[in-house]
Design a protein around this motif. Structure first.
Motif, PDB file in Angstrom:
ATOM      1  N   PHE A  79       0.821  -1.212   0.000  1.00 50.14           N
ATOM      2  CA  PHE A  79       0.000   0.000   0.000  1.00 50.14           C
ATOM      3  C   PHE A  79       0.855   1.262   0.000  1.00 50.14           C
ATOM      4  CE2 PHE A  79      -3.254  -2.961   1.711  1.00 50.14           C
ATOM      5  CZ  PHE A  79      -4.239  -2.724   0.769  1.00 50.14           C
ATOM      6  N   LEU A  80       1.997   1.232   0.686  1.00 49.50           N
ATOM      7  CA  LEU A  80       2.872   2.404   0.696  1.00 49.50           C
ATOM      8  C   LEU A  80       3.404   2.715  -0.699  1.00 49.50           C
ATOM      9  CD1 LEU A  80       4.966   2.057   3.990  1.00 49.50           C
ATOM     10  CD2 LEU A  80       3.384   3.897   3.386  1.00 49.50           C
ATOM     11  N   SER A  81       3.742   1.675  -1.440  1.00 53.20           N
ATOM     12  CA  SER A  81       4.239   1.899  -2.799  1.00 53.20           C
ATOM     13  C   SER A  81       3.163   2.545  -3.670  1.00 53.20           C
ATOM     14  CB  SER A  81       4.704   0.580  -3.415  1.00 53.20           C
ATOM     15  OG  SER A  81       3.625  -0.335  -3.529  1.00 53.20           O
ATOM     16  N   LYS A  82       1.921   2.119  -3.493  1.00 55.20           N
ATOM     17  CA  LYS A  82       0.824   2.722  -4.258  1.00 55.20           C
ATOM     18  C   LYS A  82       0.582   4.170  -3.834  1.00 55.20           C
ATOM     19  CE  LYS A  82      -1.889  -1.214  -5.809  1.00 55.20           C
ATOM     20  NZ  LYS A  82      -3.261  -1.720  -6.005  1.00 55.20           N
ATOM     21  N   ILE A  83       0.683   4.426  -2.532  1.00 54.86           N
ATOM     22  CA  ILE A  83       0.485   5.790  -2.032  1.00 54.86           C
ATOM     23  C   ILE A  83       1.573   6.719  -2.562  1.00 54.86           C
ATOM     24  CG2 ILE A  83       0.542   7.212   0.054  1.00 54.86           C
ATOM     25  CD1 ILE A  83      -0.803   4.872   1.522  1.00 54.86           C
ATOM     26  N   ILE A  84       2.817   6.268  -2.501  1.00 55.93           N
ATOM     27  CA  ILE A  84       3.930   7.087  -2.992  1.00 55.93           C
ATOM     28  C   ILE A  84       3.803   7.335  -4.489  1.00 55.93           C
ATOM     29  CG2 ILE A  84       6.434   7.124  -3.341  1.00 55.93           C
ATOM     30  CD1 ILE A  84       6.691   5.569  -0.714  1.00 55.93           C
ATOM     31  N   HIS A  85       3.406   6.296  -5.228  1.00 56.69           N
ATOM     32  CA  HIS A  85       3.220   6.454  -6.675  1.00 56.69           C
ATOM     33  C   HIS A  85       2.126   7.478  -6.974  1.00 56.69           C
ATOM     34  CE1 HIS A  85       3.016   5.404 -10.914  1.00 56.69           C
ATOM     35  NE2 HIS A  85       1.693   5.245 -10.788  1.00 56.69           N
ATOM     36  N   ALA A  86       1.023   7.405  -6.218  1.00 55.23           N
ATOM     37  CA  ALA A  86      -0.078   8.345  -6.441  1.00 55.23           C
ATOM     38  C   ALA A  86       0.352   9.776  -6.119  1.00 55.23           C
ATOM     39  CB  ALA A  86      -1.280   7.946  -5.590  1.00 55.23           C
ATOM     40  N   ILE A  87       1.126   9.954  -5.047  1.00 56.52           N
ATOM     41  CA  ILE A  87       1.607  11.289  -4.676  1.00 56.52           C
ATOM     42  C   ILE A  87       2.520  11.854  -5.757  1.00 56.52           C
ATOM     43  CG2 ILE A  87       3.051  12.553  -3.037  1.00 56.52           C
ATOM     44  CD1 ILE A  87       2.003  10.719  -0.850  1.00 56.52           C
ATOM     45  N   ASN A  88       3.413  11.018  -6.264  1.00 51.36           N
ATOM     46  CA  ASN A  88       4.318  11.478  -7.327  1.00 51.36           C
ATOM     47  C   ASN A  88       3.558  11.853  -8.594  1.00 51.36           C
ATOM     48  OD1 ASN A  88       6.562  11.084  -5.690  1.00 51.36           O
ATOM     49  ND2 ASN A  88       6.876   8.975  -6.391  1.00 51.36           N
ATOM     50  N   GLU A  89       2.522  11.095  -8.914  1.00 49.72           N
ATOM     51  CA  GLU A  89       1.729  11.396 -10.107  1.00 49.72           C
ATOM     52  C   GLU A  89       0.931  12.680  -9.929  1.00 49.72           C
ATOM     53  OE1 GLU A  89       1.482   9.855 -13.149  1.00 49.72           O
ATOM     54  OE2 GLU A  89       3.263   8.758 -12.482  1.00 49.72           O
ATOM     55  N   ILE A  90       0.389  12.887  -8.736  1.00 44.36           N
ATOM     56  CA  ILE A  90      -0.401  14.096  -8.473  1.00 44.36           C
ATOM     57  C   ILE A  90       0.451  15.350  -8.621  1.00 44.36           C
ATOM     58  CG2 ILE A  90      -1.517  15.393  -6.598  1.00 44.36           C
ATOM     59  CD1 ILE A  90      -2.844  12.850  -5.705  1.00 44.36           C
ATOM     60  N   GLY A  96      -7.468  20.254 -10.563  1.00 46.43           N
ATOM     61  CA  GLY A  96      -8.768  20.546 -11.149  1.00 46.43           C
ATOM     62  C   GLY A  96      -9.096  19.707 -12.360  1.00 46.43           C
ATOM     63  N   THR A  97      -8.134  18.951 -12.870  1.00 46.53           N
ATOM     64  CA  THR A  97      -8.383  18.102 -14.033  1.00 46.53           C
ATOM     65  C   THR A  97      -8.995  16.768 -13.602  1.00 46.53           C
ATOM     66  OG1 THR A  97      -6.166  17.140 -13.923  1.00 46.53           O
ATOM     67  CG2 THR A  97      -6.435  19.148 -15.236  1.00 46.53           C
ATOM     68  N   TYR A  98      -9.501  16.036 -14.603  1.00 45.19           N
ATOM     69  CA  TYR A  98     -10.107  14.729 -14.328  1.00 45.19           C
ATOM     70  C   TYR A  98      -9.072  13.754 -13.758  1.00 45.19           C
ATOM     71  CZ  TYR A  98     -11.971  10.070 -15.227  1.00 45.19           C
ATOM     72  OH  TYR A  98     -12.365   8.760 -15.094  1.00 45.19           O
ATOM     73  N   ARG A  99      -7.873  13.764 -14.332  1.00 45.57           N
ATOM     74  CA  ARG A  99      -6.832  12.851 -13.856  1.00 45.57           C
ATOM     75  C   ARG A  99      -6.424  13.186 -12.419  1.00 45.57           C
ATOM     76  NH1 ARG A  99      -3.364   9.063 -15.058  1.00 45.57           N
ATOM     77  NH2 ARG A  99      -1.182   9.149 -14.387  1.00 45.57           N
ATOM     78  N   TYR A 100      -6.415  14.474 -12.102  1.00 47.14           N
ATOM     79  CA  TYR A 100      -6.074  14.881 -10.733  1.00 47.14           C
ATOM     80  C   TYR A 100      -7.113  14.349  -9.743  1.00 47.14           C
ATOM     81  CZ  TYR A 100      -4.771  17.856  -6.789  1.00 47.14           C
ATOM     82  OH  TYR A 100      -4.377  18.310  -5.549  1.00 47.14           O
ATOM     83  N   ALA A 101      -8.376  14.460 -10.119  1.00 52.24           N
ATOM     84  CA  ALA A 101      -9.447  13.968  -9.250  1.00 52.24           C
ATOM     85  C   ALA A 101      -9.369  12.448  -9.095  1.00 52.24           C
ATOM     86  CB  ALA A 101     -10.806  14.378  -9.813  1.00 52.24           C
TER      87      ALA A 101
END
Length: 330
Positions: free
Chosen positions: A56-67, A73-78
Motif C-alpha cells: 500500500f505504501l508503494s501505491k500511495i507514494i506512486h499516487a503522490i508522485n503522479e499528483i 482541477g483536471t479529471y486525472r487529478y481527481a
C-alpha cells in the motif's frame, strides 16, 4: 531447569542463553508444538504486515508522485486523489487490524511459554493439550498488565511532549535555532531510554502476572523493583532480540517483498528462512524472559517454593477456583 534456585543469581548473559537453550532442547517436542500452534502464526502475521504495508505504501507514494505532475482541477487529478484517499484508508485499516491480532498472539505465546517453563521448573507434566487449555485464562491477566503499561506509556509521552513544549516556549526566539537541534536530540534520547525501561519492566511484569498472584500496576511495581541489579542483562537481551527482529524484517523486505537478487526461487527461499529465523527469535526471547525472572528472584533472595508455584499453576486448570494461590514466598 536442573539448576538450583540460589545458583540462578550467578548466571550472566551467556549463562542465561545457555540455560534457555537447554530448556528448549530438552523439551523440544513440547516447544515445537507451541511454536506451530502460536509462535508460527505470530511470525507469519509480523512478516505479512511488512509485505502488505509495503504494497500500500508503494501505491500511495506512486499516487503522490503522479499528483505532483498533474494540474489541479483536471479529471486525472481527481482520479489520482481518489486513488490516494482509497489506498491511504486501506493502509490505516491494515494497521488497525494488525495490532490486535499481533498482540493477541503475542500474549498467547507468552502465556504458553511462561507456563511451560514454570511447569518444567516445578517438575509438573506439561503437554500441548494442557498448555492450550490454560493460555486463554492466562492471557486475561496479561491483558490487564498490558493495558496498565499502555496507559503509563501514554501518560509518559504526554509528559515528555508537554515538557518539551514548555522548554521551547521559555526560550527566546533568537535562541531556538541555535539550541533547538541539540535539545531535540536530548529529548529523543531521554524518551528512548524511558521507553526501553518501561518496556523491560512490562515484559518482566508479564512473567510476574503469570507466575504470581498479582497483575496490572502491582505487577509493574514489583517488576521495577525486581529488575534492579540485573538491568544491564535485560537491556542487552532487549537490544539483541530487537536488532535480530529488525534485521530479519530488513532481509525479508529486501529479498522477498522486493524480489531481491535471486529471482522467484530465491525470494521463496529467503521468505522461508526469515519465517524460520523469526519464530526462533520469538521462542528464544520468551524463554529468556522467563529465565531472567528466575535469575532476578534469586538475585533478590526471594525463594520460590516449587510446591506453591505448582499449586498456582494448577489453578489455571480449574475455572471454578479463583487465582489466590501464593506461589512465591519472599
Amino acid at each position: 531447569m536442573d539448576r538450583e534456585q540460589e545458583d540462578m543469581q550467578f548466571l550472566g548473559l551467556f549463562g542465561i542463553y545457555l540455560e534457555s537453550y537447554k530448556i528448549i532442547f530438552n523439551f523440544r517436542r513440547t516447544f515445537t508444538k507451541i511454536t506451530l500452534a502460536l509462535i508460527l502464526p505470530l511470525s507469519f502475521i509480523f512478516l505479512s504486515y511488512i509485505e502488505v504495508c509495503e504494497f500500500f505504501l508503494s501505491k500511495i507514494i506512486h499516487a503522490i508522485n503522479e499528483i505532483d505532475r498533474v494540474q489541479e482541477g483536471t479529471y486525472r487529478y481527481a482520479k489520482l486523489s481518489g486513488v490516494l484517499s482509497s489506498e491511504s484508508t486501506m493502509f490505516h485499516f491494515v494497521n488497525i487490524v494488525y495490532l490486535p491480532f499481533f498482540l493477541g498472539f503475542y500474549l498467547l505465546s507468552t502465556s504458553a511459554v511462561v507456563y511451560t517453563v514454570a511447569s518444567i521448573y516445578t517438575g509438573r507434566d506439561v503437554t500441548i493439550r494442557i498448555v492450550m487449555t490454560v493460555v486463554s485464562k492466562i492471557e486475561e491477566r496479561l491483558m490487564v498488565t498490558l493495558k496498565c503499561f499502555l496507559l503509563l506509556f501514554c501518560l509518559y509521552t504526554v509528559v515528555v511532549v508537554a515538557v518539551a513544549a514548555l522548554v521551547v516556549w521559555c526560550f527566546r526566539i533568537e535562541y531556538v535555532n541555535k539550541v533547538g537541534l541539540v535539545f531535540f536530540f536530548v529529548i529523543v534520547i531521554l524518551y528512548t531510554v524511558g521507553f526501553v525501561y518501561m518496556t523491560l519492566v512490562w515484559q518482566l511484569a508479564s512473567i510476574i502476572s503469570v507466575l504470581e498472584d498479582i497483575k496490572g500496576l502491582k505487577a509493574m511495581t514489583k517488576s521495577r523493583n525486581l529488575i534492579k541489579g540485573k538491568m544491564w542483562i535485560a537491556v542487552v537481551v532487549f537490544f539483541k532480540l530487537n536488532f535480530a527482529m529488525v534485521g530479519i524484517g530488513i532481509l525479508f523486505e529486501s529479498q522477498f517483498v522486493h524480489t531481491g537478487l535471486f529471482g522467484v526461487v530465491g525470494r521463496l527461499g529467503f521468505g522461508f528462512l526469515c519465517l524460520l529465523f523469526l519464530f526462533m527469535v520469538f521462542l528464544f526471547g520468551f524463554v529468556i524472559q522467563t529465565v531472567i525472572y528466575f535469575v532476578c528472584k534469586s538475585y533478590h533472595h526471594e525463594n520460590i517454593d516449587k510446591s506453591s508455584l505448582s499449586d498456582h499453576l494448577e489453578v489455571y486448570l480449574d475455572e471454578n477456583v479463583p487465582l489466590t494461590a501464593k506461589d512465591v514466598q519472599p
